[in-house]
Design a protein around this motif. Structure first.
Motif, PDB file in Angstrom:
ATOM      1  N   LEU A 126      50.404   8.092  11.094  1.00 24.32           N
ATOM      2  CA  LEU A 126      50.075   6.655  11.402  1.00 24.32           C
ATOM      3  C   LEU A 126      50.852   6.645  13.005  1.00 24.32           C
ATOM      4  CD1 LEU A 126      48.181   4.408  11.699  1.00 24.32           C
ATOM      5  CD2 LEU A 126      50.567   3.312  10.452  1.00 24.32           C
ATOM      6  N   ARG A 127      52.323   6.942  13.142  1.00 23.31           N
ATOM      7  CA  ARG A 127      52.548   7.525  14.361  1.00 23.31           C
ATOM      8  C   ARG A 127      52.047   7.943  15.293  1.00 23.31           C
ATOM      9  NH1 ARG A 127      57.910   4.827  13.983  1.00 23.31           N
ATOM     10  NH2 ARG A 127      58.404   4.911  16.384  1.00 23.31           N
ATOM     11  N   ALA A 128      51.821   8.961  15.301  1.00 22.41           N
ATOM     12  CA  ALA A 128      50.813   9.964  15.790  1.00 22.41           C
ATOM     13  C   ALA A 128      49.370   8.970  16.614  1.00 22.41           C
ATOM     14  CB  ALA A 128      50.827  11.130  15.189  1.00 22.41           C
TER      15      ALA A 128
ATOM     16  N   GLU B 252      53.357  -1.104  18.871  1.00 21.92           N
ATOM     17  CA  GLU B 252      52.069  -1.101  17.752  1.00 21.92           C
ATOM     18  C   GLU B 252      52.412  -0.439  17.020  1.00 21.92           C
ATOM     19  OE1 GLU B 252      47.411  -2.454  18.519  1.00 21.92           O
ATOM     20  OE2 GLU B 252      47.714  -0.778  18.036  1.00 21.92           O
ATOM     21  N   ARG B 253      52.945   1.155  17.460  1.00 22.67           N
ATOM     22  CA  ARG B 253      53.391   1.996  16.543  1.00 22.67           C
ATOM     23  C   ARG B 253      54.737   1.485  16.159  1.00 22.67           C
ATOM     24  NH1 ARG B 253      55.413   6.140  20.294  1.00 22.67           N
ATOM     25  NH2 ARG B 253      53.239   6.401  20.859  1.00 22.67           N
ATOM     26  N   ALA B 254      55.189   1.126  16.530  1.00 23.38           N
ATOM     27  CA  ALA B 254      56.088   0.781  15.827  1.00 23.38           C
ATOM     28  C   ALA B 254      56.284  -0.534  14.693  1.00 23.38           C
ATOM     29  CB  ALA B 254      57.652  -0.165  16.929  1.00 23.38           C
ATOM     30  N   ARG B 255      55.118  -1.843  15.010  1.00 24.20           N
ATOM     31  CA  ARG B 255      55.301  -2.403  13.612  1.00 24.20           C
ATOM     32  C   ARG B 255      54.242  -2.066  13.398  1.00 24.20           C
ATOM     33  NH1 ARG B 255      51.491  -6.317  16.113  1.00 24.20           N
ATOM     34  NH2 ARG B 255      51.448  -5.102  17.690  1.00 24.20           N
ATOM     35  N   PHE B 256      52.950  -1.039  13.068  1.00 25.48           N
ATOM     36  CA  PHE B 256      52.046  -0.369  12.342  1.00 25.48           C
ATOM     37  C   PHE B 256      53.421   0.570  10.827  1.00 25.48           C
ATOM     38  CE2 PHE B 256      49.493  -2.836  14.031  1.00 25.48           C
ATOM     39  CZ  PHE B 256      48.673  -2.352  14.325  1.00 25.48           C
ATOM     40  N   SER B 257      54.305   1.379  11.641  1.00 29.76           N
ATOM     41  CA  SER B 257      54.257   2.459  10.578  1.00 29.76           C
ATOM     42  C   SER B 257      55.735   0.943  10.178  1.00 29.76           C
ATOM     43  CB  SER B 257      54.775   3.213  11.441  1.00 29.76           C
ATOM     44  OG  SER B 257      56.058   2.831  12.559  1.00 29.76           O
ATOM     45  N   ALA B 258      56.145   0.449  10.553  1.00 35.31           N
ATOM     46  CA  ALA B 258      57.242  -0.809   9.532  1.00 35.31           C
ATOM     47  C   ALA B 258      56.529  -0.750   7.914  1.00 35.31           C
ATOM     48  CB  ALA B 258      57.580  -1.338  10.282  1.00 35.31           C
ATOM     49  N   VAL B 259      55.715  -1.533   8.910  1.00 33.92           N
ATOM     50  CA  VAL B 259      54.799  -2.431   7.545  1.00 33.92           C
ATOM     51  C   VAL B 259      54.361  -1.095   6.934  1.00 33.92           C
ATOM     52  CG1 VAL B 259      52.307  -3.130   7.018  1.00 33.92           C
ATOM     53  CG2 VAL B 259      53.589  -4.105   8.790  1.00 33.92           C
ATOM     54  N   VAL B 260      54.132  -0.125   6.966  1.00 29.68           N
ATOM     55  CA  VAL B 260      53.518   0.995   5.931  1.00 29.68           C
ATOM     56  C   VAL B 260      54.970   1.752   5.094  1.00 29.68           C
ATOM     57  CG1 VAL B 260      53.047   3.722   5.550  1.00 29.68           C
ATOM     58  CG2 VAL B 260      51.655   2.007   7.315  1.00 29.68           C
ATOM     59  N   ALA B 261      56.193   1.952   5.808  1.00 29.94           N
ATOM     60  CA  ALA B 261      57.300   2.115   5.642  1.00 29.94           C
ATOM     61  C   ALA B 261      57.856   0.594   4.458  1.00 29.94           C
ATOM     62  CB  ALA B 261      58.609   2.068   6.644  1.00 29.94           C
ATOM     63  N   ILE B 262      57.166  -0.249   4.938  1.00 27.42           N
ATOM     64  CA  ILE B 262      57.905  -1.259   3.770  1.00 27.42           C
ATOM     65  C   ILE B 262      56.966  -1.583   2.411  1.00 27.42           C
ATOM     66  CG2 ILE B 262      57.698  -3.828   3.381  1.00 27.42           C
ATOM     67  CD1 ILE B 262      58.433  -3.962   6.208  1.00 27.42           C
ATOM     68  N   LEU B 263      55.870  -0.910   3.420  1.00 25.64           N
ATOM     69  CA  LEU B 263      54.761  -1.056   1.535  1.00 25.64           C
ATOM     70  C   LEU B 263      54.784  -0.200   0.610  1.00 25.64           C
ATOM     71  CD1 LEU B 263      51.442  -1.813   2.766  1.00 25.64           C
ATOM     72  CD2 LEU B 263      52.514  -3.598   1.799  1.00 25.64           C
TER      73      LEU B 263
END
Lengths: 226, 238, 236
Positions: free
Chosen positions: C138-140, C147-158
């Motif tokens: 996702l980061r890539a 956006e990259r930071a927010r999205f990957s943070a969400v995936v990590a938390i889930l």
């Protein structure tokens, strides 16, 4: 302040109306579901593996992949014309945006499942009437679980370069507990096991749903807001 | 509801940066009732980013935006009723008729009798004949007119317009200018991003030029477009 | 985030030193496991992989939790450094999970006679791998850094929240994985000498993690500093 529930329902109604007009996601999902069931029926050695053994897995794989083909659509259309911005500009709480999308996605997936289940009974010759209520219950519980996470993930996947690949990649780990639960419960129900045996799984599914719907609602603003 | 200085919209030191990229590097802007601000500048100056921050669609990394005295936080609902926006994209859903699109927008703003409001808006825009058509069947100019009409549906008093004249014929341009004039005459305000100042010069009351994420010029409109923009030739490029 | 190139390099160098130390210690663990730890009576020599597989598994799980927690902190505080740290940890964590996934079958084949079993414990290890890969992919795939930071943070938390559910499935699912021998409520049923080697191996893995993540973080700071330099230059 706009009533969030009304806003949620208005958004869900809009998405459902739009889908009924274009029918693209539903049609492909239904065709896909039928295909999977047919393939499963033939893709086994009938002398070694009875239809009974394969049936629960076939059903749940149909549900799972049918759901995935509908999920990407939810946010893809918004992206095409930037309509997500319209939702965010309006006095609409972010939670209501997620809620509306979730309800619409659930409606679509339930339709796919409602068609797949009778087809399944037809192809696999497994009577399901006597256990219909528990089967519907476990289907609903598991579906809510992976559609909740799928809706959230599709909001992100749609903004990447490889949306069709990214959503399954991200969603697959999250589908496993609901699908495993679904298969386990369905298998036991088909084997006429007592309900007490499946209560543990049903509880797990329910907790999964509560946790992931709540977290998705709370975390959606981080996805939606720049 | 109005703050002590009576301003409609106040942006203070807006910065928007992540990592190395700085789209906006400290922009301050106060818009009073009755102003129509032309926002100009070369490509990449940050005009669209600024507009999105003012609309509450993007969160500035630093600085605040106040609408009618209230801080506009991303996700804050109350201030949003005052804002109407036309962006680069039409925000029209392709699988819904114009009437359905407009009715939905009316519902979003919690307007009573959404269908009636939607029909009235379509009539005002001269699009009632196409009310039952889907957006892809409309010409680019009509889609743009629809986007503008939808932005005005809930009678906002702050208009944020990003290249609103693109695709419009002369008559539609004149209608848009008249609409802007009406809004500011009624005490509202408008910020119009435009690459071609002549389009909006008639109704503009003030010119703000952005360059590399900062305000390079902020002046009441005096004289002709050629004079003001001609003074800073490099700013007309883009 | 104002990133300083020299500071980043200094951090990276320190990390590389720690990592080098960790590798030396790892060799030491190998010797310890082979020579100075008794051989398990039933499983024989193959059991020695245990000292590589289990610490890698624990480290993956720990690192994944760190990614999840730093991501949650990032969403709350919006400090870019937290995002950089989470991403660096994920890159190191995926390596540990690959080690875990490859040593698992290497251990399983001699013991169980099969490379893989779909029991819940091995499935969890596969999950962690997929979650790491999902996070990094996702980061890539997201070009905008915010956006990259927010999205990957969400995936990590889930993902972090998913792990207990996978684990819960262990107890609802029959498993042929060896029952937990260390983390039982009462005293671990592993002989002291083996337990000691195991814990030493885990400590070494932690040293490796700290070293590599520090190095990666430092290099990330250097990259940011370089990007800022390029931005500041007037358009050519």
């Amino acid at each position: 302040m706009v009533n969030p529930l009304r806003a949620t329902l208005a958004l869900a109604a809009r998405d459902i109306r739009a889908e009924l007009r274009s029918r693209t996601a539903l049609t492909s999902a239904l065709v896909f579901a039928a295909l999977v069931l047919v393939v499963f029926n033939f893709a086994r050695d009938p002398t070694r593996l009875g239809a009974a053994d394969l049936a629960p897995s076939a059903l749940w794989i149909t549900f799972a992949f049918g759901a995935m083909t509908t999920l990407n659509r939810g946010f893809a259309i918004e992206k095409e014309h930037g309509a997500l911005d319209l939702l965010r500009l309006a006095p609409m709480p972010r939670e209501a945006i997620y809620g509306g999308k979730l309800l619409a996605n659930l409606a679509f997936v339930f339709v796919v499942e409602a068609v797949a289940l009778p087809l399944f009974v037809l192809f696999f010759n497994r009577p399901v009437w006597h256990i219909l209520a528990p089967v519907l219950l476990v289907t609903a519980l598991a579906t809510i679980g992976f559609v909740a996470v799928g809706t959230l993930l599709s909001a992100m996947a749609v903004r990447t370069r490889f949306a069709e690949l990214m959503l399954p990649l991200l969603l697959l780990p999250f589908m496993l507990p609901p699908v495993i639960g679904g298969v386990q419960v369905t298998a036991r129900l088909f084997a006429d096991r007592p309900l007490s045996e499946v209560s543990g799984w049903l509880r797990l599914l329910a907790v999964y749903d509560v946790v992931f719907v709540t977290v998705s609602v709370l975390i959606f603003p981080a996805v939606a807001d720049e | 509801m109005r703050p002590s200085d009576g301003s409609l919209l106040t942006a203070t030191d807006i910065e928007r940066a992540f990592g190395a990229r700085r789209a906006l590097a400290g922009v301050s802007l106060v818009m009073q009732p009755g102003e129509a601000i032309l926002l100009a500048g070369p490509n990449g100056a940050g005009k669209t980013t600024l507009l999105r921050c003012l609309a509450g669609l993007a969160r500035p990394t630093r600085g605040t935006v106040n609408v009618n005295g209230r801080a506009l936080r991303v996700g804050d609902a109350a201030s949003r009723r005052h804002i109407g926006m036309v962006a680069h994209q039409t925000w029209l859903h392709d699988d819904l008729t114009l009437l359905e699109n407009f009715s939905f927008a009316a519902r979003l703003y919690d307007l009573p009798e959404p269908k009636r409001v939607a029909t009235a808006a379509l009539e005002r825009a001269g699009l009632e004949a196409r009310a039952g058509d889907l957006p892809p069947s409309l010409s680019r100019g009509m889609q743009q007119r629809a986007a503008i009409a939808r932005a005005l549906l809930h009678r906002p008093d702050i208009l944020l317009l990003d290249e609103p004249f693109s695709g419009l014929d002369a008559a539609a341009c004149a209608r848009l200018r008249a609409t802007i004039a009406d809004i500011i005459a009624g005490g509202g305000g408008a910020i119009i991003v435009s690459h071609r100042p002549e389009e909006v010069w008639e109704v503009a009351t003030r010119v703000v030029v952005l360059r590399a994420g900062r305000v390079a010029l902020d002046t009441p409109k005096l004289g002709s477009a050629a004079t003001v923009m001609g003074e800073l030739p490099e700013l007309t490029i883009g | 985030m104002i990133a300083n190139r020299d500071r980043g390099l200094a951090i990276a160098r320190r990390g590389q030193l720690i990592a080098a130390l960790g590798l030396v210690l790892l060799a030491g663990v190998y010797v310890l496991a082979q020579r100075f730890t008794p051989t398990e009576v039933n499983q024989g020599l193959a059991q020695k992989i245990f000292y590589l597989h289990v610490p890698a598994a624990w480290t993956s799980l720990l690192v994944f939790s760190i990614v999840g927690i730093t991501s949650a902190l990032y969403l709350w505080l919006r400090d870019e450094r937290l995002d950089l740290f989470a991403a660096s940890s994920a890159e190191v964590g995926v390596v540990f999970s690959i080690i875990m996934l490859t040593t698992g079958p290497l251990w399983a084949k001699p013991i169980w006679g099969t490379w893989w079993q779909w029991d819940a414990r091995l499935t969890l290890t596969l999950f962690l791998f997929f979650l790491f890969v999902g996070y990094l992919s996702l980061r890539a795939a997201v070009p905008d850094p915010g956006e990259r930071a927010r999205f990957s943070a969400v995936v990590a938390i889930l993902g972090f929240l998913l792990v207990p559910f996978v684990h819960l499935s262990v107890y609802l699912f029959r498993t042929i994985h060896p029952m937990p021998v260390v983390l039982k409520p009462s005293a671990p049923s592993l002989p002291d000498s083996m337990l000691r080697t195991l814990l030493i191996a885990f400590a070494v893995d932690l040293v490796l993690y700290i070293g590599f993540v520090t190095a990666r973080y430092g290099l990330g700071l250097v990259a940011h500093a370089r990007a800022a330099e390029l931005e500041a230059r007037p358009d050519a």
